[in-house]
Enzyme design. Structure first.
Site, mmCIF file in Angstrom:
data_model
loop_
_atom_site.group_PDB
_atom_site.id
_atom_site.type_symbol
_atom_site.label_atom_id
_atom_site.label_comp_id
_atom_site.label_asym_id
_atom_site.label_seq_id
_atom_site.Cartn_x
_atom_site.Cartn_y
_atom_site.Cartn_z
ATOM 1 N N CYS A 35 0.844 -1.193 0.000
ATOM 2 C CA CYS A 35 0.000 0.000 0.000
ATOM 3 C C CYS A 35 0.880 1.244 0.000
ATOM 4 O O CYS A 35 2.103 1.165 0.095
ATOM 5 C CB CYS A 35 -0.926 0.019 1.211
ATOM 6 S SG CYS A 35 -0.030 0.177 2.777
ATOM 7 N N ASP A 460 8.534 31.233 -28.616
ATOM 8 C CA ASP A 460 9.642 31.850 -29.331
ATOM 9 C C ASP A 460 9.337 31.743 -30.834
ATOM 10 O O ASP A 460 8.807 30.728 -31.293
ATOM 11 C CB ASP A 460 10.944 31.129 -29.006
ATOM 12 C CG ASP A 460 12.125 31.738 -29.725
ATOM 13 O OD1 ASP A 460 12.385 32.931 -29.518
ATOM 14 O OD2 ASP A 460 12.770 31.016 -30.512
ATOM 15 N N ASP A 660 13.519 26.545 -28.713
ATOM 16 C CA ASP A 660 14.372 25.486 -29.260
ATOM 17 C C ASP A 660 15.859 25.795 -29.213
ATOM 18 O O ASP A 660 16.676 24.924 -29.460
ATOM 19 C CB ASP A 660 13.987 25.202 -30.720
ATOM 20 C CG ASP A 660 14.483 26.288 -31.661
ATOM 21 O OD1 ASP A 660 14.501 27.473 -31.251
ATOM 22 O OD2 ASP A 660 14.859 25.964 -32.799
ATOM 23 N N ASP A 664 17.177 30.203 -25.550
ATOM 24 C CA ASP A 664 15.868 29.984 -24.924
ATOM 25 C C ASP A 664 15.982 29.272 -23.588
ATOM 26 O O ASP A 664 15.009 29.232 -22.826
ATOM 27 C CB ASP A 664 14.962 29.150 -25.846
ATOM 28 C CG ASP A 664 14.638 29.867 -27.146
ATOM 29 O OD1 ASP A 664 14.528 31.101 -27.122
ATOM 30 O OD2 ASP A 664 14.515 29.189 -28.176
#
Length: 773
Positions: A35, A460, A660, A664
């Site tokens: 559990c 972007d 990308d 960034d």
């Protein structure tokens, strides 16, 4: 030559790179957890081990992930801590040549545990059936006249002992281990409930006169004890089967790998097992075959189905120099590639590893369940004791003890918090696996949860909304020029250049089916363009300054065409042949075909979509208008992207940043959730919580839709688990008995408890039907 004596000096002070400061991560497969309370107890035991920085135990995957200092702890000490807590650790698999073999070893261990559990169930179910039938004989006086009650009780005792000592053994050993460490878990409830019923029945069997002297009937509850254990084991078997299905995504991914490869050795193609392929081998791939492993195309062309990586159904064209990935399917042509990665280093293996880590992580929403589970079992024990005391004091003397005992056992059994422990991790397991199928790699459960809570998506522009590379959008020859001839001259000259704009021109010419002629006397003019001779004609291509300094006069029509392109925020390349203006080309970073539709879907979901770019406001406005974005940030320097994210967060927004590039990465890390395009840089993907294997915005839509549906499923699971216990415990305690005469049987409570876990698992498995709209 004799070596000089060296006197050892004091040890150098530790640095940040020493093992005392560098952590390592170990993964342990935990055995014996039943559990969420068990998982919490193991986690605390590991966390208290010297040298452990962080421990995380996932009940659904039965796996512990431990971050520790190698100078103070080791995998052996971690295993010892788990064993000392009363649980087991699966033997580590020997280093394999592939992740698939490690997965196969894990599957074998789980299969053995599943078969063992089924054997225990069949023993319990068979004996419980016989015990139930014999117990019913007490209702038939004619039968009891032939079989004396003491004999029947001893027979029932003999049949019940194997159920306790074999089928239910783990419940009692687990409860005892928890008790030794001053803790309680689900097994505590089962052990106390069934143990109380058994001990009472045992006393009634061996000392019936004791009960008679006190005015009580020496009744036995062997049927209750055996049936409860059997029903709980039924739930465990169903639960284990469903948990196996939740990890089906990983098995499906592993099943995609190629079994053999056609390796080129000594000029011959030899088919060898995939385990024998090595880095730098050359592998041949024929149409219809799977790519054996990761590499780079050396020769040949083909279209490769990369759906297993990206979720994209359209094949991807491959030529010399392009990367290929193991388990993808070659569709048309034949090619050869050089192997760059094998085994655990391949893209497929990394995806599997990422999915496993995500499935083993903990979502913030699970903290509520963890807090409840930590106090739930002790609370239930207190409620059960109070129930026993109240019924023993308030019920009629003739029925008070049986009524108190039945209510006590029923409360303990129905309150088992197994469903609570499965509510979150099972949904996370299915959700992250489903994401991988759609080319959305989710780093951890926190990222999956946060994506669904986003209110603003910050995109972007370059490489995200647009393709990230220049492309020729307009080709306008001057009056009197033949388009095909002019384009052939331009392509011949640009083929000699490495400038991105030159590459765009060459790609455009190839797409138009125009071949390039040989060029001579090539000269690149820095910051302006290039010149050379093609087919005996002097050709210039570049900006207006190049033509002006070369004495080329632009006619009004050419100048007007150029101004039109400039007004559209495009880069203009001027062409001159033999000293005369011959035409212009418009070059721009074009919008991806899927961007506008994906942005529209995000907006339809109620999200505010904002664009961010370093371009000037005119170019930004043009791109924003193309894709339906009304708010954008222009002329944002790389260092200012993270600041824009903070500004939006200061407005009270939950920001999902999509990018990308290297510049960034700070913004991706600053955002509440970062999504990196798979075609971007490793730095960007490392900073993001979610990686999109496809370089388009459809992956963003998929990630957010999947997150919302997963969190919705988790909330449903938690509601079912809480509602079940809140409703079930009072009924089990007998609140309906004084008014309606309804008293819940312990056997029905055990069946309901088992079904609650199965219902939560079944609800989580509905995520396997997830599809994007």
């Amino acid at each position: 030559m004799k070596q000089p004596n060296v006197v050892p000096g004091p040890p150098a002070p530790p640095t940040a790179t020493d093992t005392d400061y560098t952590t390592e991560t170990a993964t342990l497969d935990i055995e014996g957890m039943t559990c969420a309370s068990c998982a919490s107890f193991v986690e605390k035991s590991l966390g208290r081990t010297p040298g452990v920085r962080k421990a995380l135990v996932n009940f659904a995957t039965e796996r512990a992930t431990v971050e520790y200092l190698p100078g103070q702890a080791s995998p052996d000490t971690l295993r010892a801590a788990v064993v000392a807590a009363g649980y087991g650790v699966a033997a580590p698999t020997a280093p394999q040549t592939s992740v698939a073999e490690q997965q196969a070893a894990t599957d074998r261990q789980k299969a053995a545990a599943y078969h063992s559990l089924k054997r225990r169930l069949w023993v319990a179910a068979s004996l419980a059936t016989v015990i139930m039938v014999l117990s019913m004989l007490m209702l038939w006086p004619a039968m009891m006249s032939r079989l004396r009650m003491p004999v029947l009780n001893y027979l029932l005792l003999a049949l019940t002992l194997p159920v306790l000592l074999y089928s239910g053994r783990e419940f009692y050993t687990s409860a005892w281990n928890a008790f030794r460490h001053r803790a309680a878990n689900m097994d505590t409830l089962i052990a106390v409930g069934t143990g109380a019923a058994f001990l009472y029945s045992l006393l009634a069997t061996v000392a019936p006169r004791f009960f008679v002297r006190h005015g009580m009937q020496p009744e036995v509850y062997y049927d209750t004890t055996a049936t409860i254990i059997a029903l709980i084991l039924v739930g465990k078997v169903l639960e284990l089967r469903a948990k196996t299905q939740t990890s089906a995504a990983i098995k499906a991914l592993m099943g995609l790998r190629a079994k053999t490869a056609r390796v080129v050795r000594a000029g011959q193609e030899l088919e060898v097992p995939i385990e024998q392929v090595r880095v730098e081998d050359v592998v041949a791939v024929r149409p219809g075959e799977k790519v054996a492993t990761d590499g780079v195309v050396l020769e040949g062309r083909s279209a490769v189905d990369e759906a297993m990586l990206t979720g994209e159904s359209l094949p991807v064209e491959k030529k010399a120099g392009d990367p290929v990935f193991g388990a993808t399917l070659n569709k048309t042509g034949a090619f050869r590639f050089r192997v760059t990665k094998v085994g655990a280093d391949t893209m497929l293996a990394q995806i599997v590893k990422l999915v496993e880590e995500a499935q083993g992580s903990r979502a913030p929403i699970q903290r509520l369940a963890d807090k409840v589970s930590a106090i739930f079992v002790p609370t239930v024990v207190c409620v059960a004791i109070a129930t026993f005391v109240l019924w023993f004091d308030l019920a009629p003397e003739a029925t008070r003890f049986p009524l108190a005992l039945v209510s006590f056992v029923t409360v303990l059994i129905i309150a088992c918090p197994c469903a609570l422990g499965l509510a979150t991790p099972t949904a996370i397991m299915v959700g992250t696996g489903k994401g991988a199928e759609h080319g959305v790699l989710i780093r951890n459960a926190e990222a999956l949860e946060k994506a669904g809570r986003a209110t603003t998506v910050l995109l972007d522009k370059t490489g995200t909304i647009t393709r990230g590379e220049p492309a020729v959008t307009d080709f306008v020859p001057a009056t009197g020029q033949q388009p095909e001839h002019l384009l052939r001259l331009v392509a011949a000259l640009e083929q000699q250049s490495e400038h991105p704009l030159a590459e765009a021109v060459v790609r455009y010419a190839a797409a138009q089916g125009v071949g390039a002629a040989p060029a001579t006397d090539f000269e690149a003019v820095e910051g302006q363009g290039a010149r050379g001779t093609v087919e005996g004609e002097v050709v210039l291509i570049g900006n207006a300054r190049l033509l002006a300094e070369s004495g080329v006069v632009l006619p009004d029509l050419v100048r007007q065409q150029a101004e039109t392109l400039l007004a559209q925020a495009k880069t203009v390349l001027y062409v001159a042949v033999q000293g005369q203006a011959a035409g212009v080309l418009g070059v721009a970073d074009t919008v991806r075909d899927t961007s506008a539709a994906a942005i529209g879907r995000l907006q339809a979901m109620g999200l505010d979509v904002i664009m961010m770019t370093g371009d000037n406001p005119q170019t930004a406005a043009k791109v924003a208008a193309q894709v339906g974005i009304t708010r954008f940030f222009a002329e944002v320097l790389p260092s200012g992207k993270a600041e824009k994210v903070r500004e939006l967060q200061a407005e009270g927004r939950v920001v999902a940043m999509v990018g990308d590039g290297i510049n960034d990465a700070p913004a991706l890390a600053q955002a509440d959730i970062g999504l990196a395009m798979g075609g971007g840089t490793d730095v960007a993907m490392e900073a993001a919580g979610i990686t999109l294997m496809r370089s388009d915005l459809d992956g963003v839509v998929t990630a957010i839709e999947l997150s919302k549906q997963t969190i919705r499923t988790i909330r449903q699971n938690l509601f079912f688990a809480f509602f079940y216990n809140v409703l079930g415990i009072p009924v089990a305690a007998g609140v309906l008995y004084p008014v309606f005469g309804v008293l819940l049987s312990p056997m029905l409570a055990a069946a309901a408890m088992a079904l609650s876990s199965v219902s939560v698992l079944t609800n989580s498995l509905r995520l396997r039907r997830f599809t994007t709209r």
